[in-house]
Write an enzyme that holds these catalytic residues in place. Structure first.
Site, PDB file in Angstrom:
ATOM      1  N   GLU A 249      -8.522 120.187  53.018  1.00  0.00           N
ATOM      2  CA  GLU A 249      -8.429 119.982  54.458  1.00  0.00           C
ATOM      3  C   GLU A 249      -7.262 120.756  55.063  1.00  0.00           C
ATOM      4  O   GLU A 249      -7.259 121.056  56.259  1.00  0.00           O
ATOM      5  CB  GLU A 249      -8.295 118.488  54.764  1.00  0.00           C
ATOM      6  CG  GLU A 249      -8.694 118.132  56.182  1.00  0.00           C
ATOM      7  CD  GLU A 249      -8.813 116.635  56.386  1.00  0.00           C
ATOM      8  OE1 GLU A 249      -9.829 116.203  56.962  1.00  0.00           O
ATOM      9  OE2 GLU A 249      -7.894 115.890  55.982  1.00  0.00           O
ATOM     10  N   HIS A 275     -15.681 118.199  27.779  1.00  0.00           N
ATOM     11  CA  HIS A 275     -17.059 118.221  27.309  1.00  0.00           C
ATOM     12  C   HIS A 275     -18.024 118.665  28.402  1.00  0.00           C
ATOM     13  O   HIS A 275     -19.237 118.489  28.263  1.00  0.00           O
ATOM     14  CB  HIS A 275     -17.443 116.835  26.781  1.00  0.00           C
ATOM     15  CG  HIS A 275     -16.563 116.364  25.661  1.00  0.00           C
ATOM     16  ND1 HIS A 275     -16.818 116.657  24.342  1.00  0.00           N
ATOM     17  CD2 HIS A 275     -15.404 115.666  25.680  1.00  0.00           C
ATOM     18  CE1 HIS A 275     -15.864 116.124  23.586  1.00  0.00           C
ATOM     19  NE2 HIS A 275     -14.988 115.531  24.378  1.00  0.00           N
ATOM     20  N   LYS A 393     -17.597 114.553  63.835  1.00  0.00           N
ATOM     21  CA  LYS A 393     -17.334 113.374  64.655  1.00  0.00           C
ATOM     22  C   LYS A 393     -18.032 113.492  66.018  1.00  0.00           C
ATOM     23  O   LYS A 393     -18.585 112.518  66.533  1.00  0.00           O
ATOM     24  CB  LYS A 393     -15.833 113.194  64.841  1.00  0.00           C
ATOM     25  CG  LYS A 393     -15.084 112.879  63.558  1.00  0.00           C
ATOM     26  CD  LYS A 393     -13.589 112.742  63.820  1.00  0.00           C
ATOM     27  CE  LYS A 393     -12.826 112.472  62.525  1.00  0.00           C
ATOM     28  NZ  LYS A 393     -11.360 112.372  62.770  1.00  0.00           N
TER      29      LYS A 393
END
Length: 404
Positions: A249, A275, A393
């Site tokens: 961000e 792994h 938003k």
């Protein structure tokens, strides 16, 4: 002759250092290590509820969660700290099964005061148990609607300074208040921060590693645009999530001349990710840097027992018997680090945390905040805004308008 250009030149280390010194006048997180914690500690001691439930998302929860989950296994806290940071109803109700809501202190955190996830959770919990001044604490900016709500309902409110961004707020009231409630030594946290910030701005121990790493990442961002954090302890899993938000961000921005910047963070936990993702690092495209984090002393001496019954004679790794799991974990880390270093074309560095306590987790977290600030200054971006997040938003608000 007329000359114009559309590229930027990477500034000198000294210029970047001077820019960060100037930022201390306006960017609030730099000075959080020097705050007075008297009020926070006094208030925290008055909280007697068994459960402390944080309602927040992103910067309002990730930092405190990283610290708490790092410290939890080696401490006997008298209270439980839980984080509600999703609007996934299955997750919400699963988490709430672990909580006696009548014995809970709710800490509602939103910098802006209008975070939809937080407000929605607040309303839902209030439908299950009455939330009022007896069981609620609010943390928000002084002029927010959430602070106004707190004042209207006589609920204790802690003001979050406007110049402290959410993802840089872990050492503000956002992190310190809930952590203090469960018994974390917040003064020791701030001591760790002070150790780093004092050293950096005096150009001592922490200065060169941070500014040199920032410069390397920026100078080589086109070649190595993926930055892997490989943490060798499950205690650091939430720290990795905090790092990803801080990094992404802050650094995914458009710079001064309109060029899109892309340093992509990836958080791995060893030995589990040996792994899986390690294969990609070792034999995949050379577009990654790798930072390893090890913990020297996990404060646990559990031993892999020696087999005296001969029951396991036919199984492998008898040589590991009588070693502690702490030793095994660090040997696995060292073996992986050696494998990476032997490639000669994968940039890597190693951070060793001395032990599991507030001081040491604070040092590494504040170091990463300074590193991100340095990188942002080199990139010539605004490290502290997040315009890309705002689009979502706006679109969400429009969807509610369309359906109402």
């Amino acid at each position: 002759m007329k000359y114009t250009k559309n590229f930027y030149q990477i500034k000198s280390n000294l210029e970047i250092f001077e820019r960060l010194k100037a930022e201390r006048e306006t960017i609030g997180y730099y000075n959080l290590p020097y705050q007075d914690t008297t009020e926070i500690k006094k208030y925290a001691q008055s909280i007697t509820k068994k459960y402390v439930v944080v309602l927040g998302i992103g910067g309002s929860s990730l930092g405190a969660r990283a610290i708490y989950e790092f410290l939890l296994p080696s401490n006997n806290y008298s209270k439980d700290l839980l984080f509600l940071e999703t609007v996934d109803p299955l997750k919400i109700n699963h988490c709430l099964k672990k909580v006696d809501l009548k014995d809970a202190q709710f800490v509602v955190i939103s910098k802006s005061g209008n975070t939809i996830e937080t407000i929605s959770l607040f309303k839902y919990l209030n439908s299950l148990v009455e939330i009022d001044k007896s069981n609620c604490t609010i943390i928000s900016e002084a002029q927010s609607s959430l602070t106004q709500f707190a004042n209207d309902n006589n609920i204790k409110v802690f003001d979050l300074a406007k110049n402290v961004g959410g993802r840089f707020s872990v050492f503000s009231v956002v992190g310190l208040v809930p952590l203090a409630m469960v018994g974390v030594d917040i003064d020791n946290l701030l001591n760790g921060c002070k150790r780093v910030v004092d050293s950096f701005f005096k150009q001592e121990e922490y200065y060169k590693p941070i500014i040199r790493k920032a410069r390397f990442l920026v100078e080589n961002k086109s070649r190595f645009n993926i930055n892997v954090l490989f943490s060798y302890s499950s205690l650091l899993e939430s720290f990795n999530k905090w790092y990803v938000q801080l990094w992404a961000e802050s650094l995914g921005k458009v710079n001064v001349n309109g060029t899109r910047q892309a340093l992509t963070p990836i958080g791995l936990v060893g030995p589990v990710d040996q792994h899986s993702f390690l294969q990609m690092i070792m034999d995949g495209v050379r577009d990654k840097t790798v930072t390893f984090i090890k913990i020297d002393d996990l404060k646990d001496g559990t031993i892999i027992p020696k087999d005296s019954s001969k029951k396991f004679d036919n199984l492998s790794w008898g040589c590991a018997e009588d070693f502690t799991f702490n030793e095994l974990l660090n040997m696995q880390a060292d073996a992986t680090i050696q494998s990476i270093q032997e490639q000669d074309d994968i940039p890597c560095d190693v951070i060793s945390i001395r032990t599991v306590d507030e001081y040491n987790i604070a040092k590494i977290m504040f170091s990463y905040q300074l590193l991100v600030s340095c990188i942002g200054a080199f990139l010539q971006i605004n490290t502290y805004d997040q315009p890309g997040v705002e689009y979502g938003k706006i679109n969400l608000a429009e969807k509610f308008t369309q359906t109402s």
